[in-house]
Every structure is written in structure tokens, then in C-alpha cells.
Design an enzyme around this catalytic site. Structure first.
Site, PDB file in Angstrom:
ATOM      1  CG  ASP A 257       8.115   0.692  -2.488  1.00 17.23           C
ATOM      2  OD1 ASP A 257       7.665   0.191  -3.527  1.00 17.23           O
ATOM      3  OD2 ASP A 257       7.523   1.550  -1.804  1.00 17.23           O
ATOM      4  CE  LYS A 279       8.900   0.399   5.065  1.00 18.19           C
ATOM      5  NZ  LYS A 279       8.003   0.917   4.064  1.00 18.19           N
ATOM      6  N   GLY A 310       4.578   0.987  -5.563  1.00 19.73           N
ATOM      7  CA  GLY A 310       3.716   0.027  -6.243  1.00 19.73           C
ATOM      8  C   GLY A 310       2.258   0.450  -6.119  1.00 19.73           C
ATOM      9  N   GLY A 311       1.469   0.145  -7.110  1.00 11.01           N
ATOM     10  CA  GLY A 311       0.039   0.432  -7.038  1.00 11.01           C
ATOM     11  C   GLY A 311      -0.247   1.908  -6.976  1.00 11.01           C
ATOM     12  CB  ILE A 315      -4.572   2.378  -2.006  1.00 11.62           C
ATOM     13  CG1 ILE A 315      -5.673   3.342  -2.480  1.00 11.62           C
ATOM     14  CG2 ILE A 315      -5.174   1.056  -1.515  1.00 11.62           C
ATOM     15  CD1 ILE A 315      -6.584   2.812  -3.526  1.00 11.62           C
ATOM     16  CG  MET A 392       0.234  -5.780   2.802  1.00  9.32           C
ATOM     17  SD  MET A 392       0.498  -4.276   3.756  1.00  9.32           S
ATOM     18  CE  MET A 392      -1.033  -3.400   3.509  1.00  9.32           C
ATOM     19  N   GLY A 421      -0.095 -10.296  -9.530  1.00  3.80           N
ATOM     20  CA  GLY A 421      -1.122  -9.905 -10.488  1.00  3.80           C
ATOM     21  C   GLY A 421      -0.607  -8.956 -11.568  1.00  3.80           C
TER      22      GLY A 421
END
Ligand code: SAH
Length: 483
Positions: A257, A279, A310-311, A315, A392, A421
Site C-alpha cells: 500500500d 488508498k 507500512g510500519g 498497529i 493519521m 519520518g
């Protein structure tokens, strides 16, 4: 080639070590792992060697014998069954004499740190027995060898030992089943690249064996693939885990994504099919149901599918929903954690999320509006001594800052917004609850951004280390700023 690498079976064979200090100890540990019979000749012994000998005796192994004496040729002659001599004293001349004696008797000899006087040298070893990697520079570049070893250590999953042992137990059966060498090779390749290997690495040995037996008995049957839900971290590819990288490099299909950085995506296996399912704000080209279904379909076609997020997938990543669907369809899956934006951005911005003087807890909060409303639990968010991290939150920054002030946080509470970041484009905007919205409006950062609120932010100017300081934009100097 100056040296021919051979793997020496020392089980029950005698190794004589001359020297009783730390250097000898290191070699003794190695040959003991290879189950050699060890005789050590030295005037005195370091405590670790004494302890090893004592525990060997207590266990009744008789595998380690200490001879307290100055080295003399006749001592070596007392052990005609010796296959290897290691000279490991602090005296170069004595070491060389020992080596000469060994060579005169055609015994392999190793002189520590003196390859010219050795007939054999010890390589650097990556041990996943029965799988072993031995690396040597013939004594020319030991530091380079050490660096290489670190690379191999990271390349070979710790569970490879178990996989190797499993393969060893089935070797004969596989040989019986596939008389043709090419078929056998294809079979093992599938085992080592597929679900069997992954189950062994995940320490599910029974399942690994069950899958292997199943594969052996029904080798012509079509196999279901697997799905790996992989955390790709916040952007810097160096923050990927070894496991993430390994699975990315053996994937057939990768669904990724928007948050996955191009540098991370670049590490996916070259031949893999890459499918974007991201998205963009307000626009949902691929629905979550659709993604869930795609994962199921590709896996049922027999693919190794990486769902790269991501990340960290668990989470604010909907990872739970995606694997629920897989579980319902009985498709094997694994979840690989990633560095979440809060950890990555905080570290790279120089903001410790907790600190004994400033914050004893940290909260991860979504600032995403649901149906245009931000239903946050304000009374909990304004409790003292905690750090708040909003994911977000860019579009709702003003509402968030205002809400925190209205519910009791001081308007001078330090706050920062981190844009992109951990990447080269990282920018850190620093201010406080009253000033940050204006600072952000002026700078106009682009997603992804993360907001950190709390007194720990005041440490940022002192602890910032990553990227050009010009990328730090400071607003009002607030009262709590320590520097
Ligand atoms: N699963 C992800 C979060 C997904 S929600 C994780 O664990 O990090 C998406 C939000 O994550 C973004 O809106 C932003 O707030 C945050 N985010 C992700 N990567 C980021 C980055 N490199 N810099 C700043 N914020 C980031």
C-alpha cells in the site's frame, strides 16, 4: 587456492592443546563442540578451563584432560592417537616448536595467529548445525572475515538448524521416492523455499514435518500457497527485519500500500508480481474486502503472497482483519512485525517516547475521523506524565490541539509533527499545542505525518541526530524547552 576447506569429524578423536589461557580456551570450546577428546598441556589454567574440566568430570564424560606441565616433546609422544595439535601459548617460539613436533609426526597443526606455521587454520564459523558456513581469508584479512560472518549470521535464520536436521531425517525416504536426481532436487527446493521451511523457522516442528510427509506422499497434488503479512517499517529500508527481507525475497506476489516506501519495495524479489492496493485520502480504489479476497485467491492458486504494509501490520494496519479472512479459508499465514511509525519517527526525530523525568507512559491514538467526528476519550488524553502519539492526525491537527487544551492540557505543552519520518525527506516541525497548527499550516507538510504531544518533545533540539538540521522547523520557543 592456498587452503582446501574440509570439515573435520573430530568425534572421539584426540586433540592436544598447548596453552591454558584465554586463547586456548576459545579453541577448546570449539573442538569440544565437535565432541573431540581434548588434552590440554599448560603450566597453569584459566578459571574457565578449570571449570570446564570440572564439569566434564562431574558429567563423567572423560572428554577433557588437563596436564599441568611445561611443554616437552615427550608429552606429545605420549598421545600417539592425536589427530590435531593446537599451539595456543603466549610464546611464539614455543608455539612454533610445538607445531614442528606435530608436523614431524604428520599430525595436523594449528598455531594461533601464526598461519605460516600452521598446516590447518580455523575458519570463522556460522553454526546452524548441521548447516555450517566456514569463512576464511587464509589469515590475510580477519576483520573482513568477521564482517562477512555477521552478514551470513543475519542471512541464515536461526531455525535453519532445525530445518537441516529435518531434511537429514528424510533424506533416505526422499531418495527412495525420487530415483531421478532432477526430481529430487525440485522436491527439496520446494521444501526449502516453501511452507515446510517457514514452519521450521517459526519453530512449529511438528507442522513442518507433517507438511513434509504430506508433500512426500502426495507429491503430485496441488499445493496451497501461504500469506505473509509483513511490516515494512516507516520508510528507511534499513529498519526492515531480517525475516521481512527474507520473505520479500522469496515472494511470488506482493500486495503493497501507499505507506510502503519505494526503497523498501525495491527489496522485493525482482520477478515477483507487485500489486498496488493503496488508498489515497477519501479515495478507496481497492476496498478492504477486495484486498482480503485477493489474498485468499492468490494463495489458493499456490502463490507465496507477501502482504506488505507500512510500519507494523498490527498497529492501525487492519492486519487483524486480513488474517481473519485467511484463517476462515484455512490458508497458512504468518505475521512479521515491523517498526511502527511512532517508534521510527520518534527515534529519528530525537524524541524519546518515555523518559523518567517527563513521561511514564505512551499512547498511540488514531486521529482519523469516523463519519466526520473525532470521538476521542479526552479526559484520558490529558492525564499527566504521558506522551500522546497521533497517527493519521494531519487533517485534524487543529481539532486535536484545541481539544487537548479545552480538556485541561496547558497550551504550552510541547508538540511536534514529523513528516515522512525516517526517510531522507523527513521534516520535524516543533512547537506547542497553541502554535503547532500555524507552524504546520505555513510549512504545508504532506502525508504521512505523525504528531507527538508531551514534555518529551522538549528534548528534541538536544537529541536530534538524523538528517540535516535545516529540516527542523521550530515555531515559538516554549517555556518547557530545556535547551
Ligand atoms: N501500520 C502503520 C500505521 C498505519 S496508519 C504503522 O505501524 O506505522 C497510517 C499513519 O501512520 C499515517 O497517517 C501516519 O500518521 C503514520 N505514519 C506511517 N509512516 C509514517 C512516516 N514515515 N512518517 C510519519 N508518519 C507515518
Amino acid at each position: 587456492m592456498d587452503y582446501l576447506p574440509l570439515f573435520h569429524n573430530l568425534k572421539g578423536r584426540r586433540v592436544v592443546v598447548v596453552g591454558g589461557g584465554e586463547i586456548a580456551l576459545r579453541k577448546v570450546r570449539l573442538v569440544q563442540e565437535a565432541s573431540a577428546l581434548i588434552t590440554i598441556i599448560a603450566k597453569d589454567f584459566c578459571v574457565d578451563l578449570l571449570a570446564m574440566a570440572a564439569s566434564d568430570e562431574a558429567a563423567g564424560c572423560n572428554g577433557l584432560e588437563l596436564i599441568t606441565a611445561s611443554y616437552e616433546h615427550r608429552l606429545l609422544l605420549q598421545y600417539p592417537d592425536t589427530v590435531l595439535v593446537i599451539a595456543a601459548t603466549n610464546y611464539r617460539a614455543l608455539n612454533r616448536t610445538v607445531s614442528e613436533h606435530a608436523q614431524a609426526a604428520n599430525i595436523l597443526s594449528n598455531v594461533v595467529d601464526d598461519p605460516g606455521f600452521s598446516t590447518v587454520i580455523f575458519p570463522s564459523i556460522v553454526d546452524r548445525s548441521p548447516i555450517q558456513v566456514a569463512i576464511s581469508s587464509g589469515g590475510d584479512a580477519p576483520v573482513l572475515v568477521r564482517l562477512l560472518r555477521t552478514r551470513f549470521e543475519s542471512l541464515l535464520p536461526a531455525g535453519m538448524a532445525k530445518l537441516g536436521a529435518l531434511a537429514g531425517r528424510f533424506r533416505e525416504r526422499v531418495k527412495d521416492k525420487f530415483s531421478n536426481g532432477a526430481d529430487r532436487k525440485a522436491f527439496w527446493e520446494e521444501v526449502f523455499y516453501g511452507a515446510v521451511a517457514e514452519q521450521a523457522y517459526a519453530n512449529n516442528l511438528e507442522e513442518a514435518e507433517r507438511l513434509l510427509v504430506d508433500k512426500l506422499e502426495h507429491s503430485d497434488r496441488f499445493e496451497t500457497g501461504e500469506v505473509y503479512l509483513v511490516g515494512g517499517g516507516p520508510g528507511d529500508p534499513d529498519l526492515l527485519t531480517f525475516k521481512a527481507l527474507r520473505l520479500m525475497q522469496q515472494a511470488d506476489i506482493v500486495l503493497y500500500d501507499r505507506l510502503v516506501s519505494p526503497q523498501v519495495l525495491n527489496l522485493v524479489r525482482r520477478d515477483a508480481t507487485r500489486i498496488y492496493v493503496g488508498k489515497t485520502a477519501g479515495d478507496h480504489p481497492v476496498t478492504q474486502d477486495n484486498i482480503n479476497q485477493k489474498l485468499v485467491d492468490y494463495a489458493l492458486e499456490g502463490n507465496r503472497v507477501v502482504r506488505l504494509k507500512g510500519g507494523d501490520p498490527f498497529i492501525f494496519g487492519r492486519g487483524g482483519e486480513e488474517i481473519e479472512t485467511l484463517a476462515e479459508h484455512g490458508i497458512p499465514f504468518q505475521v512479521v512485525p515491523g517498526i511502527t511509525a511512532a517508534s521510527g519517527c520518534a527515534s529519528y526525530a530525537g524524541i524519546p517516547l518515555t523518559h523518567r523525568d517527563h513521561a511514564q507512559s505512551v499512547r498511540f491514538i488514531t486521529g482519523h475521523m469516523r463519519g466526520g467526528k473525532r470521538d476521542l476519550n479526552w479526559p484520558e488524553l490529558v492525564l499527566p506524565n504521558q506522551t500522546l502519539v497521533f497517527y493519521m492526525g494531519l487533517s485534524g491537527l487543529e481539532t486535536i490541539c484545541q481539544g487537548l487544551i479545552t480538556h485541561g492540557l496547558d497550551e504550552t505543552t510541547p508538540a511536534a509533527l514529523i513528516e515522512k519520518g525516517t526517510t531522507e525527506a523527513q521534516q520535524v516541525l516543533v512547537g506547542d499545542l497553541s502554535s503547532l497548527p500555524d507552524i504546520v499550516r505555513q510549512a504545508g507538510p504532506k502525508a504521512p505525518t505523525l504528531i507527538i504531544v508531551g514534555h518529551v518533545v522538549s528534548l528534541q533540539s538536544k537529541l536530534s541526530w538524523f538528517n540535516n538540521p535545516a529540516n527542523r522547523i521550530e515555531g515559538t520557543i516554549n517555556k518547557n524547552n530545556e535547551s
